[in-house]
Design an enzyme around this catalytic site. Structure first.
Site, PDB file in Angstrom:
ATOM      1  N   SER A  17       0.904  -1.262   0.023  1.00 12.44           N
ATOM      2  CA  SER A  17       0.043   0.014  -0.070  1.00 12.44           C
ATOM      3  C   SER A  17       0.713   1.217   0.015  1.00 12.44           C
ATOM      4  O   SER A  17       0.495   2.284  -0.724  1.00 12.44           O
ATOM      5  CB  SER A  17      -0.904  -0.033   1.192  1.00 12.44           C
ATOM      6  N   THR A  62      -5.827  -3.595   7.287  1.00  7.36           N
ATOM      7  CA  THR A  62      -5.824  -5.041   6.737  1.00  7.36           C
ATOM      8  C   THR A  62      -5.907  -5.938   7.742  1.00  7.36           C
ATOM      9  O   THR A  62      -6.067  -5.704   8.927  1.00  7.36           O
ATOM     10  CB  THR A  62      -4.495  -4.912   5.710  1.00  7.36           C
ATOM     11  N   LYS A  66      -9.808  -5.705  10.441  1.00  7.23           N
ATOM     12  CA  LYS A  66     -11.086  -5.019   9.514  1.00  7.23           C
ATOM     13  C   LYS A  66     -12.485  -5.048  10.151  1.00  7.23           C
ATOM     14  O   LYS A  66     -13.178  -4.065  10.309  1.00  7.23           O
ATOM     15  CB  LYS A  66     -11.244  -5.854   8.287  1.00  7.23           C
ATOM     16  N   GLU A  78     -22.738   2.052   3.356  1.00  7.14           N
ATOM     17  CA  GLU A  78     -23.766   1.009   2.986  1.00  7.14           C
ATOM     18  C   GLU A  78     -23.045  -0.231   2.845  1.00  7.14           C
ATOM     19  O   GLU A  78     -23.239  -1.137   3.266  1.00  7.14           O
ATOM     20  CB  GLU A  78     -24.371   1.454   1.903  1.00  7.14           C
ATOM     21  N   TYR A 217      -2.589 -12.143  -4.168  1.00  5.81           N
ATOM     22  CA  TYR A 217      -1.510 -11.868  -5.408  1.00  5.81           C
ATOM     23  C   TYR A 217      -0.301 -12.522  -5.163  1.00  5.81           C
ATOM     24  O   TYR A 217       0.106 -12.892  -4.029  1.00  5.81           O
ATOM     25  CB  TYR A 217      -1.315 -10.274  -5.625  1.00  5.81           C
ATOM     26  N   GLY A 240      -4.819 -11.401  -7.438  1.00  3.81           N
ATOM     27  CA  GLY A 240      -5.624 -10.124  -7.053  1.00  3.81           C
ATOM     28  C   GLY A 240      -4.889  -8.940  -6.848  1.00  3.81           C
ATOM     29  O   GLY A 240      -5.159  -8.080  -6.230  1.00  3.81           O
TER      30      GLY A 240
END
Ligand code: ATR
Length: 274
Positions: A17, A62, A66, A78, A217, A240
């Protein structure tokens, strides 16, 4: 002072990230700092409060935080509510706002990068944990024909059928009930690829020319599951990494109000051997 963002997790040392968000910031001329925050198990809340107290503006969350992150929010979007987990926190005016960009990230990777249409597809999702839960509503909203959720612990798949069957055609299965039916889109949402093993799927689930996606990934885009899928005749297979970059872009958009171009960042990561 440059506005501060971070990814929080445990472990977090291998997170891509910071690389991804720094590339987005350069591309869009946003003056931000993005770092890794390792929180000890049980130490999420303390780390979160410290980050906010030091002027932090947003966090990506992560594994394994979560759900704890969702509980810490003063408001949840939502899509965060449907996923029962958040991966993006925004701090503003004393509020902690949670969102979940994983589902949107998967859809953008499938539709925009891989040119896969979802409407009317027969979908098989392997796994019934947080990763599976996060993509259920976005897939249903795209008008897929049905979603079969297969899990070793069948009761967890059953729980997803009960929750999401209110909105679409969702069926729970054990792996031993899968033989004989082919699917056009198969998504591996288990953590099996992280352990380098295959979920116990029969080869018959791969319909001719199916699309197969592994949310994990891996270097060179190869996982044992994707290898198996190709041997069984899958037309398109993808790991991924695209989903990772797309969910990051969605978080970046929430925080900064600009949508970065993901293609060059994905290329950069692939070129670096991710
Ligand atoms: P995540 O948030 O990544 O989904 P999780 O909630 O711990 O993580 O869920 C992990 C999922 O991977 C579960 O569906 C788990 O199946 P069980 O609930 O039956 O344990 C699945 N999983 C992990 N290892 C697996 C393996 N070797 N084969 C098949 N499924 C596996």
């Amino acid at each position: 002072m440059r506005e501060r963002y971070a990814v929080i997790g445990n472990p977090v040392t291998h997170s891509k990230s910071p690389q991804i968000h720094s590339a987005f910031a350069r591309q869009t001329s946003q003056d931000i700092v993005y770092v890794r925050l390792a929180a000890p198990k049980g130490g999420f809340r303390a780390e979160l409060d410290r980050f906010i107290a030091h002027g932090g503006r947003g966090l990506n969350v992560t594994v394994p935080f979560k759900q704890e992150a969702a509980a810490a929010c003063t408001a949840v979007s939502e899509r965060g509510k449907f996923a029962q987990a958040v991966n993006t926190l925004t701090f503003k005016d004393g509020k902690i706002v949670g969102d979940n960009t994983d589902g949107a990230g998967l859809l953008r990777d499938l539709e925009k990068n891989l040119h896969v249409g979802l409407h009317g597809r027969r979908v098989l999702i392997l796994g019934a944990g947080g990763a599976a839960r996060g993509v259920m509503m976005p897939l249903i909203a795209r008008g897929v024909r049905m979603i079969v959720v297969a899990n070793r612990d069948r009761s967890k798949a059953q729980a997803l059928e009960e929750r999401f069957g209110l909105f679409g055609n969702v069926r729970a299965r054990g792996y031993d009930e899968l033989a004989g039916n082919g699917y056009e889109l198969i998504i591996n949402a288990t953590s099996a690829s992280l352990q380098g093993v295959l979920p116990p799927v029969p080869g018959s689930v791969f319909a001719p020319d199916c699309v197969v996606y592994d949310m994990v990934y891996a270097a060179g885009g190869q996982t044992p599951f994707l290898q198996f899928a190709r041997e069984c005749g899958a037309l398109i297979t993808s790991d991924g990494l695209g989903m990772l970059v797309e969910q990051a872009a969605e978080s970046f958009f929430i925080w900064r109000g600009v949508r970065p171009d993901t293609a060059p960042v994905l290329e950069l990561l692939r070129a670096a051997g991710v």
